[in-house]
Write an enzyme that holds these catalytic residues in place. Structure first.
Site, mmCIF file in Angstrom:
data_model
loop_
_atom_site.group_PDB
_atom_site.id
_atom_site.type_symbol
_atom_site.label_atom_id
_atom_site.label_comp_id
_atom_site.label_asym_id
_atom_site.label_seq_id
_atom_site.Cartn_x
_atom_site.Cartn_y
_atom_site.Cartn_z
ATOM 1 N N TYR A 1 45.804 43.279 41.242
ATOM 2 C CA TYR A 1 45.095 44.336 40.491
ATOM 3 C C TYR A 1 44.141 45.118 41.396
ATOM 4 C CZ TYR A 1 41.250 45.994 37.458
ATOM 5 O OH TYR A 1 40.260 46.719 36.855
ATOM 6 N N SER B 1 32.480 36.324 44.616
ATOM 7 C CA SER B 1 32.386 36.412 43.151
ATOM 8 C C SER B 1 31.003 36.006 42.659
ATOM 9 C CB SER B 1 33.428 35.460 42.559
ATOM 10 O OG SER B 1 33.200 35.271 41.188
ATOM 11 N N TYR C 1 36.703 27.287 41.080
ATOM 12 C CA TYR C 1 36.943 28.648 41.596
ATOM 13 C C TYR C 1 35.693 29.167 42.313
ATOM 14 C CZ TYR C 1 37.102 33.753 41.425
ATOM 15 O OH TYR C 1 37.018 35.083 41.747
ATOM 16 N N LYS D 1 34.858 30.137 46.440
ATOM 17 C CA LYS D 1 34.304 31.406 46.942
ATOM 18 C C LYS D 1 33.037 31.154 47.755
ATOM 19 C CE LYS D 1 37.271 34.342 45.161
ATOM 20 N NZ LYS D 1 38.102 35.214 45.996
ATOM 21 N N ALA E 1 31.938 26.066 25.993
ATOM 22 C CA ALA E 1 31.049 25.321 26.892
ATOM 23 C C ALA E 1 31.013 26.020 28.246
ATOM 24 C CB ALA E 1 31.562 23.903 27.054
HETATM 25 N N1 LIG Z 1 39.132 40.707 38.742
HETATM 26 C C1 LIG Z 1 37.838 40.361 38.776
HETATM 27 O O1 LIG Z 1 37.061 40.668 37.837
HETATM 28 C C2 LIG Z 1 37.281 39.599 39.974
HETATM 29 C C3 LIG Z 1 35.930 39.172 39.932
HETATM 30 C C4 LIG Z 1 35.412 38.491 41.045
HETATM 31 C C5 LIG Z 1 36.212 38.268 42.159
HETATM 32 N N2 LIG Z 1 37.516 38.661 42.150
HETATM 33 C C6 LIG Z 1 38.341 38.379 43.341
HETATM 34 O O2 LIG Z 1 39.007 39.558 43.753
HETATM 35 C C7 LIG Z 1 40.268 39.234 44.334
HETATM 36 C C8 LIG Z 1 41.355 40.047 43.663
HETATM 37 O O3 LIG Z 1 41.344 39.767 42.272
HETATM 38 P P1 LIG Z 1 42.440 40.376 41.282
HETATM 39 O O4 LIG Z 1 41.816 40.438 39.936
HETATM 40 O O5 LIG Z 1 43.045 41.576 41.889
HETATM 41 O O6 LIG Z 1 43.494 39.170 41.263
HETATM 42 P P2 LIG Z 1 45.078 39.210 41.415
HETATM 43 O O7 LIG Z 1 45.565 37.862 41.033
HETATM 44 O O8 LIG Z 1 45.635 40.394 40.682
HETATM 45 O O9 LIG Z 1 45.258 39.446 42.974
HETATM 46 C C9 LIG Z 1 45.290 38.391 43.923
HETATM 47 C C10 LIG Z 1 46.442 38.669 44.873
HETATM 48 O O10 LIG Z 1 46.491 37.616 45.854
HETATM 49 C C11 LIG Z 1 47.861 37.241 46.041
HETATM 50 N N3 LIG Z 1 47.906 35.880 46.568
HETATM 51 C C12 LIG Z 1 47.556 34.729 45.929
HETATM 52 N N4 LIG Z 1 47.770 33.675 46.744
HETATM 53 C C13 LIG Z 1 48.233 34.169 47.928
HETATM 54 C C14 LIG Z 1 48.641 33.585 49.153
HETATM 55 N N5 LIG Z 1 48.608 32.266 49.353
HETATM 56 N N6 LIG Z 1 49.077 34.395 50.128
HETATM 57 C C15 LIG Z 1 49.146 35.741 49.970
HETATM 58 N N7 LIG Z 1 48.782 36.349 48.823
HETATM 59 C C16 LIG Z 1 48.334 35.570 47.809
HETATM 60 C C17 LIG Z 1 48.480 37.380 44.655
HETATM 61 O O11 LIG Z 1 49.882 37.478 44.665
HETATM 62 C C18 LIG Z 1 47.789 38.656 44.147
HETATM 63 O O12 LIG Z 1 48.526 39.818 44.488
HETATM 64 C C19 LIG Z 1 40.439 37.723 44.174
HETATM 65 O O13 LIG Z 1 40.070 37.101 45.397
HETATM 66 C C20 LIG Z 1 39.457 37.387 43.072
HETATM 67 O O14 LIG Z 1 38.994 36.058 43.166
HETATM 68 C C21 LIG Z 1 38.075 39.311 41.084
#
Ligand SMILES: NC(=O)c1ccc[n+]([C@@H]2O[C@H](COP(=O)([O-])OP(=O)(O)OC[C@H]3O[C@@H](n4cnc5c(N)ncnc54)[C@H](O)[C@@H]3O)[C@@H](O)[C@H]2O)c1
Length: 317
Positions: A11, A115, A139, A143, A280
């Site tokens: 995303y 995060s 999780y 981070k 919770a």
């Molecule tokens: N969406 C939120 O509100 C939010 C909030 C805080 C932090 N984050 C962090 O932002 C980042 C992106 O989040 P997102 O919502 O786009 O999630 P997402 O799941 O859409 O994107 C994560 C991407 O990482 C890829 N991935 C996972 N494991 C992998 C691996 N071993 N090798 C290569 N690629 C791999 C997945 O295929 C995916 O495309 C993440 O690290 C997430 O923890 C997101």
């Protein structure tokens, strides 16, 4: 500048790819598509469908690269409670492999998706970067472990690193290929779930008796376009060996009922909801203090909750 975007089919990563390529960055994507979507990759872009956990894939992805924007990882809080080892392996071990490979080929710059989950239950609102870190789930612990790893890496190996601690990311980007939006399965984020609510399957509101003005939990949302703007600013400001941490939110809080009201306005009907008991471990209020990012990165988010909801509505059509 040539940049490796890990997680570039997810995303947030796919949105970063689109915005950064429009700004003229040369981009390589590394993504195993475990939760991402290969159909987001623009035609002709360098895309390695491989894993962070495979040093050969990572080395290939780093060819010619000057900096890394590291989104890849597992990010579902509930799943992390069920599978803590998986989360540690992909997020922490995967980042270790990435950092080792970067060191081997002399890539010295990284921006990392951290995060708000690193803070855990806040003792003060708004939350500053100097607040205590006590994650309440695996999780958040992964981070935080990566943030610590980046501090050590900058001290020992001369890495220039920035961790961006996102609060709740929302909204969508429209580009010439259509909308880039959230396609998580399961979806755990409030706004997409509000939009999917129906009379048969109404949105559950977990707790109406929190110590907040309308009794529902308050969270800080940041538009994905504003979020990527901060990444670009962070990337461009990386210079000397140093690790800096910034919160990214809007600095404003919205209650669950306020988000439901904004969605009802955008959709033109009352979103069905079901009052349910508290969950919770949910803090009542999470709001970021974003003054450090404002001052240090010259970053000001400009899109409010209405734009986040409206863009998500448009992207779901
Ligand atoms: N969406 C939120 O509100 C939010 C909030 C805080 C932090 N984050 C962090 O932002 C980042 C992106 O989040 P997102 O919502 O786009 O999630 P997402 O799941 O859409 O994107 C994560 C991407 O990482 C890829 N991935 C996972 N494991 C992998 C691996 N071993 N090798 C290569 N690629 C791999 C997945 O295929 C995916 O495309 C993440 O690290 C997430 O923890 C997101």
């Amino acid at each position: 500048m040539k940049v490796l975007i890990t997680g570039g089919t997810g995303y947030i990563g796919a949105t970063a790819v689109e915005i950064m390529r429009s700004l003229g960055y040369e981009i390589t994507i590394l993504d195993d598509c475990s939760t991402g979507h290969a159909d987001t990759v623009p035609t002709g872009l360098s895309f390695i469908q491989g894993s962070l956990l495979n040093p050969t894939d990572v080395a290939q992805a780093l060819a010619g690269v000057e900096a890394v924007v590291h989104f890849a990882g597992k990010s579902l809080v509930g799943e992390s409670v069920e599978k803590p080892d998986l989360y540690h392996h992909v997020n922490v071990d995967g980042t270790r492999i990435l950092l080792d490979q970067m060191h081997q080929v002399g890539v010295k710059k990284i921006v990392f998706s951290s995060s708000a989950a690193t803070y855990g239950e806040p003792t003060q609102i708004p939350i500053k970067e100097s607040a205590a870190t006590a994650p309440t789930n695996p999780y958040g612990a992964t981070k935080l472990a990566i943030d610590h790893m980046l501090s050590a890496e900058s001290a020992v190996r001369g890495l220039a690193a920035t961790s961006l601690r996102y609060f709740n990311v929302a909204g969508a980007l429209h580009c010439d290929r259509g909308w880039l939006t959230e396609r998580h399965n399961p979806e755990t984020h409030l706004i997409p779930n509000v939009l999917r609510s129906s009379a048969e399957n109404p949105l559950k509101i977990f707790g109406g008796d929190w110590p907040t003005p309308d009794g529902t939990c308050i969270r800080d949302y940041v538009h994905v376009i504003d979020l990527i703007d901060a990444h670009v600013k962070a990337l461009e400001s990386l210079a000397s060996p140093h690790h800096e941490i910034y919160n990214l939110g809007s600095g404003d809080g919205y209650s669950v009922r306020q988000v439901v009201a904004a969605a009802s306005t955008a959709l033109g009907y009352a979103v069905p909801t079901l009052d349910s008991p508290r969950r919770a471990g949910d803090p009542a209020v999470l709001i970021a203090d974003i003054s450090k990012a404002r001052d240090g990165l010259n970053w000001i988010p400009t899109r409010g909750i209405e734009a986040m909801v409206a863009d998500t509505v448009a992207s779901f059509k």
